[in-house]
Design a protein around this motif. Sequence first.
Motif, mmCIF file in Angstrom:
data_model
loop_
_atom_site.group_PDB
_atom_site.id
_atom_site.type_symbol
_atom_site.label_atom_id
_atom_site.label_comp_id
_atom_site.label_asym_id
_atom_site.label_seq_id
_atom_site.Cartn_x
_atom_site.Cartn_y
_atom_site.Cartn_z
ATOM 1 N N TYR A 86 54.834 14.017 -53.890
ATOM 2 C CA TYR A 86 54.257 14.418 -54.964
ATOM 3 C C TYR A 86 54.140 13.006 -55.829
ATOM 4 O O TYR A 86 53.056 12.664 -56.330
ATOM 5 C CB TYR A 86 54.760 15.307 -55.866
ATOM 6 C CG TYR A 86 54.109 15.655 -57.193
ATOM 7 C CD1 TYR A 86 52.884 16.386 -57.037
ATOM 8 C CD2 TYR A 86 54.607 15.374 -58.246
ATOM 9 C CE1 TYR A 86 52.235 16.520 -58.274
ATOM 10 C CE2 TYR A 86 53.855 15.343 -59.243
ATOM 11 C CZ TYR A 86 52.723 16.387 -59.426
ATOM 12 O OH TYR A 86 51.849 16.400 -60.660
ATOM 13 N N ILE A 87 55.078 12.375 -55.942
ATOM 14 C CA ILE A 87 55.287 11.130 -56.918
ATOM 15 C C ILE A 87 54.353 10.152 -56.193
ATOM 16 O O ILE A 87 53.487 9.528 -57.022
ATOM 17 C CB ILE A 87 56.641 10.726 -57.089
ATOM 18 C CG1 ILE A 87 57.567 11.771 -57.731
ATOM 19 C CG2 ILE A 87 56.688 9.339 -57.892
ATOM 20 C CD1 ILE A 87 56.851 12.199 -58.956
ATOM 21 N N GLN A 88 54.444 10.243 -54.823
ATOM 22 C CA GLN A 88 53.667 9.162 -54.176
ATOM 23 C C GLN A 88 52.106 9.425 -54.428
ATOM 24 O O GLN A 88 51.202 8.596 -54.477
ATOM 25 C CB GLN A 88 53.846 9.239 -52.428
ATOM 26 C CG GLN A 88 52.927 8.482 -51.898
ATOM 27 C CD GLN A 88 53.420 6.908 -51.954
ATOM 28 O OE1 GLN A 88 53.878 6.436 -52.610
ATOM 29 N NE2 GLN A 88 52.608 6.176 -51.081
ATOM 30 N N SER A 89 51.563 10.808 -54.332
ATOM 31 C CA SER A 89 50.277 11.137 -54.446
ATOM 32 C C SER A 89 49.871 10.689 -55.918
ATOM 33 O O SER A 89 48.757 10.025 -55.965
ATOM 34 C CB SER A 89 50.018 12.685 -54.131
ATOM 35 O OG SER A 89 50.699 13.322 -55.246
ATOM 36 N N VAL A 90 50.621 10.858 -56.666
ATOM 37 C CA VAL A 90 50.511 10.316 -58.238
ATOM 38 C C VAL A 90 50.053 9.021 -58.379
ATOM 39 O O VAL A 90 49.275 8.481 -59.022
ATOM 40 C CB VAL A 90 51.312 10.923 -59.252
ATOM 41 C CG1 VAL A 90 50.986 10.427 -60.582
ATOM 42 C CG2 VAL A 90 51.399 12.553 -59.298
ATOM 43 N N LYS A 91 51.098 8.160 -57.762
ATOM 44 C CA LYS A 91 50.801 6.829 -57.714
ATOM 45 C C LYS A 91 49.274 6.486 -56.998
ATOM 46 O O LYS A 91 48.841 5.624 -57.675
ATOM 47 C CB LYS A 91 51.979 6.039 -57.174
ATOM 48 C CG LYS A 91 53.421 6.230 -57.741
ATOM 49 C CD LYS A 91 54.620 5.650 -57.141
ATOM 50 C CE LYS A 91 55.716 5.749 -57.951
ATOM 51 N NZ LYS A 91 56.894 5.129 -57.091
ATOM 52 N N VAL A 92 49.519 6.799 -55.746
ATOM 53 C CA VAL A 92 48.043 6.268 -55.238
ATOM 54 C C VAL A 92 46.689 7.058 -55.781
ATOM 55 O O VAL A 92 46.006 5.901 -56.131
ATOM 56 C CB VAL A 92 48.276 7.110 -53.677
ATOM 57 C CG1 VAL A 92 46.777 6.903 -52.826
ATOM 58 C CG2 VAL A 92 49.174 6.628 -52.777
ATOM 59 N N THR A 93 46.893 8.034 -56.332
ATOM 60 C CA THR A 93 45.613 8.493 -57.239
ATOM 61 C C THR A 93 45.375 7.584 -58.362
ATOM 62 O O THR A 93 44.348 7.213 -58.833
ATOM 63 C CB THR A 93 45.672 9.947 -57.505
ATOM 64 O OG1 THR A 93 45.954 10.744 -56.299
ATOM 65 C CG2 THR A 93 44.259 10.465 -58.081
ATOM 66 N N GLY A 94 46.492 7.465 -58.978
ATOM 67 C CA GLY A 94 46.564 6.339 -60.201
ATOM 68 C C GLY A 94 46.110 5.108 -59.917
ATOM 69 O O GLY A 94 45.103 4.559 -60.821
ATOM 70 N N ILE A 95 46.316 4.507 -58.961
ATOM 71 C CA ILE A 95 45.805 3.118 -58.479
ATOM 72 C C ILE A 95 44.543 3.056 -58.171
ATOM 73 O O ILE A 95 43.718 2.213 -58.638
ATOM 74 C CB ILE A 95 46.830 2.603 -57.447
ATOM 75 C CG1 ILE A 95 48.094 2.203 -57.759
ATOM 76 C CG2 ILE A 95 45.939 1.415 -56.656
ATOM 77 C CD1 ILE A 95 49.040 1.927 -56.513
ATOM 78 N N TYR A 96 44.069 4.203 -57.626
ATOM 79 C CA TYR A 96 42.585 4.377 -57.083
ATOM 80 C C TYR A 96 41.865 4.566 -58.507
ATOM 81 O O TYR A 96 40.539 4.118 -58.498
ATOM 82 C CB TYR A 96 42.580 5.662 -56.208
ATOM 83 C CG TYR A 96 41.041 5.764 -55.824
ATOM 84 C CD1 TYR A 96 40.565 5.075 -54.636
ATOM 85 C CD2 TYR A 96 40.533 7.113 -56.342
ATOM 86 C CE1 TYR A 96 39.157 5.658 -54.425
ATOM 87 C CE2 TYR A 96 39.167 7.152 -55.989
ATOM 88 C CZ TYR A 96 38.595 6.432 -54.963
ATOM 89 O OH TYR A 96 37.305 6.740 -54.486
ATOM 90 N N GLY A 259 47.536 11.652 -44.859
ATOM 91 C CA GLY A 259 47.815 10.862 -45.975
ATOM 92 C C GLY A 259 48.316 9.666 -45.268
ATOM 93 O O GLY A 259 48.675 8.768 -46.340
ATOM 94 N N GLY A 260 48.341 9.338 -44.259
ATOM 95 C CA GLY A 260 48.847 8.138 -43.806
ATOM 96 C C GLY A 260 47.870 6.853 -43.601
ATOM 97 O O GLY A 260 46.722 7.077 -43.965
ATOM 98 N N PRO A 261 48.363 5.725 -43.275
ATOM 99 C CA PRO A 261 49.679 5.464 -42.683
ATOM 100 C C PRO A 261 50.700 5.157 -43.971
ATOM 101 O O PRO A 261 50.309 4.648 -44.905
ATOM 102 C CB PRO A 261 49.399 4.096 -41.960
ATOM 103 C CG PRO A 261 48.425 3.348 -42.758
ATOM 104 C CD PRO A 261 47.429 4.510 -43.196
ATOM 105 N N ALA A 262 52.065 5.635 -43.661
ATOM 106 C CA ALA A 262 53.033 5.502 -44.820
ATOM 107 C C ALA A 262 52.509 6.126 -45.952
ATOM 108 O O ALA A 262 53.012 5.463 -47.278
ATOM 109 C CB ALA A 262 53.486 4.115 -45.107
ATOM 110 N N GLY A 263 51.683 7.244 -46.118
ATOM 111 C CA GLY A 263 51.550 7.637 -47.581
ATOM 112 C C GLY A 263 50.446 6.798 -48.532
ATOM 113 O O GLY A 263 50.314 7.055 -49.739
ATOM 114 N N SER A 264 49.789 5.878 -47.622
ATOM 115 C CA SER A 264 48.955 5.047 -48.498
ATOM 116 C C SER A 264 47.830 5.774 -48.592
ATOM 117 O O SER A 264 46.935 5.288 -49.844
ATOM 118 C CB SER A 264 48.627 3.851 -47.695
ATOM 119 O OG SER A 264 48.144 4.129 -46.254
#
Length: 318
Positions: A86-96, A259-264
């Motif tokens: 979940y934290i990873q998804s927040v980071k990815v979306t925030g960067i986007y 959601g890959g690779p590596a959750g990116s």
Amino acid sequence: MSLTDEATGTRAVTSTKSSPARRSRRAAEARAGYAFLAPWLLGFFLLTAGPMLASLYLAFTNYNMFAPPKWVGLDNFIQLFNDPRYIQSVKVTGIYVLVGTPIKLASALAVAMLLNNRRRGQGAYRSIFYAPSLIGASVSIAIVWKAMFIDDGIVDQIGQFFGRDAGGWVGDPSMTMPMMILLTVWQFGAPMVIFLAGLKQIPTELYEAAEMDGAGSARKFLRITLPMLSPVLFFNLLLETIHSFQIFGSAFIISNGTGGPAGSTMFYTLYLYLRGFTDFRMGYASAMAWVLVVAVGLITFIFFKTSKQWVHYSGETK
């Protein structure tokens, strides 16, 4: 009784006699109005308001779609912030959102300013630049985009021609975010058209006066174009920010729903989908949805609060 009184009395009687008919006509018009509104009202309550209230209840329950929901209180919300994915998804979306949205708006404004000048074939150029937005973030476009950026795709072949190591962007965690940002920037047609409409409303006399004062292109852009365009810029910024939080289809297709690779490419809505429709944790997914609603609501509130400092409306005095 005088003639005036008689006339007044007659009018009063006539008004009294016609009032039931008038009320009946108004009631009939009201019934007709509600009848025309009924499909929308049914759709709103059954397809929007109802599911929203149901998801709000489910956010406080443990529900797997195969058994009745069990009330767990705030457990789902507590688990969210202890979930690494979940934290990873927040980071990815925030960067986007923070990177993709400004680049998209800057590209839209730059092209709108170019198209604002009179030139031959102006209508054709506008149509060409707007065309990608007509397609939208459809499944077909995501498939084509993925085919372009996979190993031995056209982008990989061009990169190898210029000396880049072989390997597509789809399988490279460091390149998937630039790829997704390029996809959203490519579809800048909608904000471009809105910027173009705003540029048409700026009086040319302002630019003429600035030229007489010796102002250059950069000064005219900063002192005239941006302030006069600030309401349109605010509208586009708010709209595109909300849209960026909702990215799903392209991320799902490009990552094969992992959601890959590596959750990116593990965007927020994609992880919400995986939790709800792959793991069948509907309570957890509902909690995620309401956190997103609150976050977008807070961001919208901040935009409106801060807009007083930089959004300038025509004729406004301070």
